[in-house]
Design a protein around this motif. Sequence first.
Motif, short mmCIF file in Angstrom:
data_model
loop_
_atom_site.label_atom_id
_atom_site.label_comp_id
_atom_site.label_asym_id
_atom_site.label_seq_id
_atom_site.Cartn_x
_atom_site.Cartn_y
_atom_site.Cartn_z
N GLY A 96 0.81 -1.34 0.05
CA GLY A 96 0.05 -0.06 0.06
C GLY A 96 0.75 1.46 -0.18
O GLY A 96 0.34 2.17 -0.68
N SER A 97 1.82 1.20 0.52
CA SER A 97 2.80 2.25 0.35
C SER A 97 3.29 2.54 -0.83
O SER A 97 3.99 3.86 -0.98
N ILE A 98 3.70 1.77 -1.69
CA ILE A 98 4.18 2.02 -3.01
C ILE A 98 3.38 2.90 -3.92
O ILE A 98 3.92 4.07 -4.16
N SER A 99 2.09 2.73 -4.14
CA SER A 99 1.12 3.74 -4.85
C SER A 99 1.46 5.24 -3.64
O SER A 99 0.81 5.94 -4.47
N ALA A 100 1.19 5.03 -2.46
CA ALA A 100 1.01 6.12 -1.82
C ALA A 100 2.14 7.02 -2.07
O ALA A 100 2.29 8.42 -2.04
N ILE A 101 3.40 6.50 -2.03
CA ILE A 101 4.43 7.26 -2.32
C ILE A 101 5.00 7.79 -3.67
O ILE A 101 5.25 8.86 -3.84
N LEU A 102 4.48 6.72 -4.57
CA LEU A 102 4.74 7.10 -6.08
C LEU A 102 3.69 8.03 -6.90
O LEU A 102 4.27 8.91 -7.64
N ILE A 103 2.49 7.74 -6.51
CA ILE A 103 1.49 8.52 -7.33
C ILE A 103 0.50 9.02 -6.26
O ILE A 103 -0.54 9.64 -6.81
N ASN A 104 0.69 9.29 -5.02
CA ASN A 104 0.03 9.87 -4.08
C ASN A 104 -1.71 9.29 -3.82
O ASN A 104 -2.42 10.21 -3.49
N ILE A 105 -1.52 7.92 -4.23
CA ILE A 105 -2.91 7.40 -3.85
C ILE A 105 -2.61 6.13 -3.15
O ILE A 105 -1.95 5.05 -3.70
N PRO A 106 -2.89 6.04 -1.85
CA PRO A 106 -2.65 5.01 -0.99
C PRO A 106 -3.44 3.71 -1.36
O PRO A 106 -4.56 3.74 -1.87
N GLY A 107 -2.46 2.89 -1.59
CA GLY A 107 -3.13 1.52 -1.92
C GLY A 107 -3.90 0.69 -0.76
O GLY A 107 -4.88 -0.21 -1.26
N THR A 108 -3.64 0.83 0.35
CA THR A 108 -4.63 0.45 1.65
C THR A 108 -4.58 1.75 2.48
O THR A 108 -4.17 2.56 2.65
N PRO A 109 -5.78 1.43 3.34
CA PRO A 109 -6.28 2.50 4.19
C PRO A 109 -5.00 2.85 5.15
O PRO A 109 -4.83 4.30 5.72
N GLY A 110 -4.17 2.24 5.46
CA GLY A 110 -3.00 2.18 6.63
C GLY A 110 -2.01 3.25 6.08
O GLY A 110 -1.34 3.67 6.48
N ALA A 111 -1.81 3.27 4.65
CA ALA A 111 -0.91 3.99 3.87
C ALA A 111 -1.52 5.37 3.63
O ALA A 111 -0.64 6.16 2.94
N ILE A 112 -2.51 5.78 4.31
CA ILE A 112 -3.07 7.05 3.96
C ILE A 112 -2.11 8.39 4.26
O ILE A 112 -1.80 9.02 3.77
N VAL A 113 -1.74 8.04 5.80
CA VAL A 113 -0.62 9.00 6.30
C VAL A 113 0.77 8.94 5.67
O VAL A 113 1.50 10.06 5.59
N ILE B 197 -6.21 4.24 12.69
CA ILE B 197 -5.84 4.94 14.07
C ILE B 197 -4.63 5.14 14.36
O ILE B 197 -3.90 5.91 14.86
N ALA B 198 -4.00 3.82 14.40
CA ALA B 198 -2.42 3.60 14.80
C ALA B 198 -1.51 4.54 13.92
O ALA B 198 -0.73 5.24 14.40
N VAL B 199 -1.57 4.57 12.74
CA VAL B 199 -0.67 5.44 12.02
C VAL B 199 -1.08 6.84 12.04
O VAL B 199 0.01 7.76 12.19
N ALA B 200 -2.21 7.35 12.35
CA ALA B 200 -2.69 8.78 12.69
C ALA B 200 -1.91 9.02 14.08
O ALA B 200 -1.14 10.34 14.00
N ILE B 201 -1.94 8.27 15.01
CA ILE B 201 -1.52 8.64 16.25
C ILE B 201 0.20 8.57 16.19
O ILE B 201 1.03 9.47 16.66
N ALA B 202 0.57 7.60 15.29
CA ALA B 202 2.26 7.67 15.27
C ALA B 202 2.75 8.85 14.51
O ALA B 202 3.68 9.25 15.01
N TYR B 203 1.99 9.38 13.46
CA TYR B 203 2.45 10.50 12.97
C TYR B 203 2.34 11.73 13.66
O TYR B 203 3.11 12.49 13.63
N ALA B 204 1.31 11.96 14.36
CA ALA B 204 1.23 12.92 15.42
C ALA B 204 2.44 12.79 16.47
O ALA B 204 2.85 14.02 16.84
N GLN B 205 2.59 11.69 16.96
CA GLN B 205 3.89 11.52 17.81
C GLN B 205 4.91 11.86 17.29
O GLN B 205 6.12 12.62 17.70
N GLU B 206 5.29 11.59 15.92
CA GLU B 206 6.66 11.93 15.15
C GLU B 206 6.67 13.48 15.13
O GLU B 206 7.93 14.01 15.20
#
Length: 504
Positions: free
Chosen positions: A74-91, A274-283
Motif C-alpha cells: 500500500g505504501s508503494i502507490s502512496a509514495i509514487l502516485i499519491n494514492i494509498p493502496g491500503t487505508p493504513g498508507a493514507i498517512v 488509528i494507529a498510523v494517525a497517532i504515530a504520525y502525530a507523535q513523530e
Amino acid sequence: MIDSFLTSLLATLASPWGLMLAVLGTLLGIVLGALPGVSSTMALAILLPLSFGMDPAFAILFLLCVFVASVYGGSISAILINIPGTPGAIVTQLDGHPLARAGRAKEALVYALIASSVGGVIGLALLVVTAPMLASIAMRFKSPEFTAIAVFGLVLLAYASPGSTVRGLLVGAVGLLCGMVGFDALTDVSRFTFDTRGLQGGIELVPLCVGLFGLAEVLRNLHGSHRATPEFDMQSTQLPLPNLRTIAGRWASMLRGSFIGAFVGAIPAAGSAIAVAIAYAQEMRFSRHPERFGHGAVEGVVGPEAANSSSIGGTLIPMMTLGVPGDAITAVLMGSLLIHGLRPGPMLFAENPGFVSSLYAGFFLALLLTLVIGLLLMRWLPWVLRIPSHTLLIGIALLCVVGAYAIRSSMADVYIMLFFGAVGYVLYLLSLPAAPLAFGLILGPLLEENLRRSLLLGRGSWEVFLHSPIAMGLFGLSLLAIILPLLAPLWVRLGNDIKRVRMH
C-alpha cells in the motif's frame, strides 16, 4: 514456545510446497496492495478461496504472507502516485509523495520497507508474549463473560467505524440477524430461511466477506475504471539505496511507531488507520523540525509504516484469544480458520498448540519474505501501477464468483456473495460502514449462544450477570461507549457557554 516456533519455522522452510506458497502469497500481497482501490481486506477476501484445499498451517501461512506484504504494498502507490493502496498508507503519502517528487522515491520506499519489517517483528513479539497469557485467563471465562465480551466487541466495532456510532450499531444489528439464519443451535428450529435450502446451513462468513469487501469494491470503482495511467518518475526509483547507517539513524521513529501500532492494534476495532494517525502525530511532537512534515520528512514515512505493520500482530491478539476480530482483515482470516475446523479463541491454544506455533512461524516468514522480495523487486514494482484498471476489475469480479462457489460447490453461496456485494455498494452510497455487518455475523452466534446458556443457568433470571464482576465491567464499558458520542455535543455546547460567560 521458542522451541516449537523454531521447529515450525524450519519445517516450513524445509517444505518446498510451503515455501512456494509463502513466496506466491508475498508476491500477490505486494502487487495487490500496491494497486489503488485494492485494500488488504479485499486482497484477502478474493484470495481466501485458494486456501480451502490446503493444510490449515499452509493456508494460514499463505494468507499471512498476503496480509503482511499488502501492508507494505500500500505504501508503494502512496509514495509514487499519491494514492494509498491500503487505508493504513493514507498517512504515508503525506511525506512519501513529496520525497518522490524530490527524486527520492527509492529512498522513501526503502524506509517504508525497513520500518514495516521492524514494526512487524515487534508486533509479532507482542503477540507471542501476550496471547498465551490472555488465552489462559479467557479459559476461565464462562457464558456470562463471553456474552459480555461479544457485546463489548460489537459496541467497540461500531464505535470505531467511520461515521456515527448509531449507524455502526444499526449495521451491526443487521449482521446479528444474518447470524441467526439457519437452524437454531439449541432447538434445531429453522429460522429466516424462507423455505430456501441454500439458507438452511446459515450464511457463510466467506461468501459474505467476498461480496462485502470484494465485489462491492469492484462496483465502487466501476465509475473510475477508465482513469488515466498514473505518472511517476521511474528514474527516481533507480537511485542507490540509502546506507545502513542512515537507516539505523531512524531507530527511534521505528520503535515509537512499532509500539504505538502494536498496542493500538490490540484494541478491537481500532485497527491500522488509528494507529498510523497517532504515530504520525507523535513523530511531529518529537521532531526538532515539525515544519518539515508534509513536505518530505523521512520520519513521516518511517513512524506510520512501522505502526501500520506492527498493528497486524496487535489485531491478531483479540482474534486468537477471545474469538473477537480485531478489524475487518482479521474477520476474513477467521473465515479461513473456521473453514478448516479451527475456532479462534482460548481453546485454540489448548487444543491446537502446534497450529499456534505454525501461525507464529508463518508470520515471521511473511515478514522476512516481504523484506527480501521487496528489496529485490524495488525497481520493478512501479510498473505494477500501469495495469489497466478495467482489466483488474474484471479479474477481481471473476475471482469473487469462483471463490464463492469453491466453498461448498454451491450456487447458493454465489447468490449470497452477489447479494452482499450489492448490500456493500448500497452501504457505500448511504455512507454507512460495512465492517460491522461482518462482525455481527461473527459475534452474533457467540452472543446468542452464550446469552441463552447464561439465562438457562440462571433459570431465566438476569441476575446471573450480576454475579460476574468481569461481565458487569464489560457491560458498563459498552454502555459508556454508546453514551459518550451522544453526550459529546452537550459537552462542547457547555464548554462554549462557559467561554462566553467568562468573556462577558
